[in-house]
Scaffold this motif. Structure first.
Motif, mmCIF file in Angstrom:
data_model
loop_
_atom_site.group_PDB
_atom_site.id
_atom_site.type_symbol
_atom_site.label_atom_id
_atom_site.label_comp_id
_atom_site.label_asym_id
_atom_site.label_seq_id
_atom_site.Cartn_x
_atom_site.Cartn_y
_atom_site.Cartn_z
ATOM 1 N N SER A 174 1.195 -1.434 -0.006
ATOM 2 C CA SER A 174 -0.380 -0.007 0.110
ATOM 3 C C SER A 174 0.405 1.211 -0.069
ATOM 4 O O SER A 174 0.530 1.977 -0.671
ATOM 5 N N GLU A 217 0.475 3.844 -2.564
ATOM 6 C CA GLU A 217 0.518 5.904 -2.406
ATOM 7 C C GLU A 217 1.616 6.477 -3.455
ATOM 8 O O GLU A 217 1.946 7.574 -3.585
ATOM 9 N N LYS A 222 1.324 9.289 -5.861
ATOM 10 C CA LYS A 222 1.775 10.560 -6.165
ATOM 11 C C LYS A 222 2.442 11.063 -7.304
ATOM 12 O O LYS A 222 2.146 11.824 -7.758
#
Length: 341
Positions: free
Chosen positions: A249, A253, A257
């Protein structure tokens, strides 16, 4: 260096410290890794090693620089602006050597080239049945490389090739057509836009034996900074194990981003296909660890490319790669811990 939550970093660093035992402690050395496209799941192992603190555990402060249509990370490495580069397949290294450019492949994080030919479901019952019959949408780069091998090995023809402009509309409109793609990408787009699951023919499974998503660096880096190379290669292997089999996870992310157009659904699809087809972890990696390379595979691919007329014979291909940093079983214990087998 990208930031993640303190708990995630501590947990990841603890795992990394166990997995990368023997790499040794060192002052944090800033290292830049250039990818060959926008951030995506196919880069996940490197983002994981950043997010978990795996690179940091062996002394590297790694920044990832995304590639893309307006970015030439290869030129930046040649100019000394980045330290490591994500290569495509071994043809790039062969071509560089032919031109006298001292690039060295130090790991192969994809055991299989993810290139596929996709077709409408049930239209063709085998890869061989496509030869000489199906109109195939193939781009110029593909036509000059793997399609020449398809001609040489399977009897595909120049006449059946159609130019591919990276628009799936012609494929969707013609139920007899095939189209190039990556196993992690184009099938997902077809499912979303066409409403059906295409049949997938992974050319690696039919003998296109190159490694892919290689880690390249300059020969001077190998000679003068071997511990940095060792940390990056082995840290990446740990990162890929954690990304494929553990909690990814935090890495995802970071990917989103860096590439806000990327979706969680696309990432999940790509991870599923990488595992299903053994893109990262299959064959030699099961005993040698992720990133594995062998002289036999390199020779086999080179000879196939010579036979297909893609590259000339007589190159010293052993100058294009080194086995010094791979095949040490790094990550195998971690994989066993994460998967239970």
């Amino acid at each position: 260096m990208r930031t993640v939550s303190k708990n995630a970093l501590l947990t990841g660093a603890a795992l990394a410290a166990l997995a990368v035992s023997g790499l040794g402690a060192a002052a944090q050395e800033k290292v830049t890794f250039g990818t060959n496209w926008l951030a995506q799941a196919e880069h996940g192992g490197y983002y994981q090693a950043v997010a978990d603190g795996t690179y940091a555990a062996c002394g590297l402060d790694v920044s990832i620089v995304s590639g893309g249509p307006q970015v030439n990370n290869r030129a930046l490495m040649l100019a000394g602006k980045i330290d490591f580069l994500m290569g495509g397949n071994m043809l790039q290294a062969f071509y560089a050597h032919r031109e006298g450019i001292p690039i060295v492949v130090v790991a192969a994080d994809f055991q299989k080239e993810p290139q596929v030919i996709i077709t409408h479901p049930g239209k063709y019952d085998s890869f061989e049945s496509l030869a000489g019959t199906a109109p195939l949408l193939i781009g110029d780069n593909g036509f000059a490389s793997y399609y020449q091998w398809m001609i040489s090995e399977y009897g595909f023809t120049v006449e059946q090739r159609r130019p591919y402009t990276f628009n799936p509309a012609p494929f969707l409109a013609d139920p007899t057509a095939g189209q190039q793609g990556y196993v992690t990408s184009e099938p997902y787009a077809v499912e979303r836009e066409g409403g059906f699951k295409p049949d997938i023919f992974l050319i690696a499974d039919y003998g296109f034996s190159t490694y892919a998503t290689t880690v390249e660096t300059m020969a001077d880096t190998v000679a003068k900074r071997p511990e940095v190379v060792k940390c990056f290669v082995e840290g990446s292997a740990i990162g890929w194990n954690n990304y494929l089999y553990g909690d990814n996870s935090a890495a995802n992310e970071l990917i989103i981003k860096d590439n806000p157009e990327m979706t969680a659904e696309q990432i999940a699809f790509s991870i599923e296909k990488m595992k299903e087809f053994g893109i990262v972890d299959s064959g030699d990696t099961e005993t040698l660890g992720i990133g594995a390379m062998t002289d036999e595979r390199m020779t086999d691919f080179y000879e196939k490319m010579v036979k297909a007329g893609v590259i000339e014979e007589g190159l010293d291909i052993k100058a294009t790669y080194t086995l010094d940093f791979v095949n040490k079983g790094v990550g195998l214990d971690l994989k066993k811990k994460l998967t239970g087998n």
